[in-house]
Design an enzyme around this catalytic site. Sequence first.
Site: not given
Ligand code: EPZ
Length: 415
Positions: A22-23, A114, A119, A302, A393
């Site tokens: 998915k990711n 969420c 996020r 995850d 999802r």
């Molecule tokens: C991706 O989310 C994945 N989703 C998530 O999988 C996964 O948990 C996550 O990466 C971490 O590996 C997809 O790929 C579609 P991040 P993403 O930006 O890109 C904070 C699942 O269950 N952050 O690395 O949103 C954020 O709030 C999903 O399949 C900021 O503060 O993850 C989080 O605490 C859930 N500011 C942390 O960083 C930003 O601008 C990691 O977020 C961006 C992120």
Amino acid sequence: MDSYVIEGGKKLYGEVRVQRSKNAVLPMLAGALLTEDKIVLRECPAITDVKIMKSLLSVFSKTASGEETVTIEGESLRASLPSYLCAKLRASSLFLGACLAVFGEVELPLPGGCAIGKRPIDLHLSALRSLGVSVVEGEGFVRCRVTRRRGGRVVLPYPSVGATENLLLYSVLSEGETILSGVAREPEIVDFVSFLKSMGAKIRGAGESEMVVEGVSRLRGTEYTPMFDRIECGSYLIACACTGGEIEILGNGLQKKDLLLAKLRQNGCKIALGNDKIQIKASRDKMPFSLRTGPYPAFATDLHPMMGTLAALSGGESLLVETVFENRFSYLTELERMGAIVHRNGNFAFVGGGRLHGATVLAHDLRGGAALLLAGLSAEGKTIVLHPEYIDRGYTQPEIKFASLGARIERKPYE
Ligand code: EPZ
């Protein structure tokens, strides 16, 4: 309202094939906007997030046809993104980079938070600003416009997966060289770069914390098969560790050094990696373990909730430390209703109990919902998991896959 109804206590035996990731697929679908040539993604998982991403592509006049083999074609036409679709799928934020690359401007309804956290996309926006993109943040939306189309240098203070993907989507069509430092190193990023390179992008350093992108004037179509889903693969490995039994997973998304394998061995499981499969034999005596989530190659956040279920079924107390999402522990309250013993302090949780009993529980998010499925499979008695739409999802028909491994699980309306 739908539900999963599970009669627990059955050990899992047999083999199951893992879906494609998915990711990895979601950024590739956004990447389809970068060319008017045909893009074919093979073996796409039939999950809700992919369906929503395909709907978002049609907003830009792209046709995204097919279920398993998804074909995307047509001219990419400028349009406004509908806020109701963006609110449903956080990956809609990936249209920031894609639209800036193709149209030079975009207005994105903010996807919002969420169950697992706020996020935000502040890291995406500050990185784009440092590449000369003007960013105006409004109430519930952000408006971006390219002011200069040449490359530059970006340093991410945190290796955000989404921000890394947006920077790749934006810089592959920029003029000159863009140096991206402090980027995410997840396998899905490596696969996404491989997809972009199959379209003619010039990118070096995938999987490292610094990548260099040489902008090109256009990208061509491609046919691509995404990597296997390492989170779904891990979910089935943990399921077997929880219920007992012995299964074979065809199409592994895990590498030899993946920390999940070490943690499951610490729990007492026997695991063998083949070239395109993984075999696991669960341990009768489940030993406690400790894990700390973080950006790759640390333990994947995850997979944390499913390990919480295994911890609740294991002897002693296991320690779970969550450093990525501020509200990842929401599944623990449901596990406590099934008999788990939890002591939580901030982003630390000690979990134990040794056994679980059936109950009616609520899924709050995708991976927390999966953790409750695994709890129901392992508990004594009957479990009903409500809000299976969260699980839809990211998992293709888990009730069919688990039933094929001997579980007593069905999906039916909740009376
Ligand atoms: C991706 O989310 C994945 N989703 C998530 O999988 C996964 O948990 C996550 O990466 C971490 O590996 C997809 O790929 C579609 P991040 P993403 O930006 O890109 C904070 C699942 O269950 N952050 O690395 O949103 C954020 O709030 C999903 O399949 C900021 O503060 O993850 C989080 O605490 C859930 N500011 C942390 O960083 C930003 O601008 C990691 O977020 C961006 C992120």
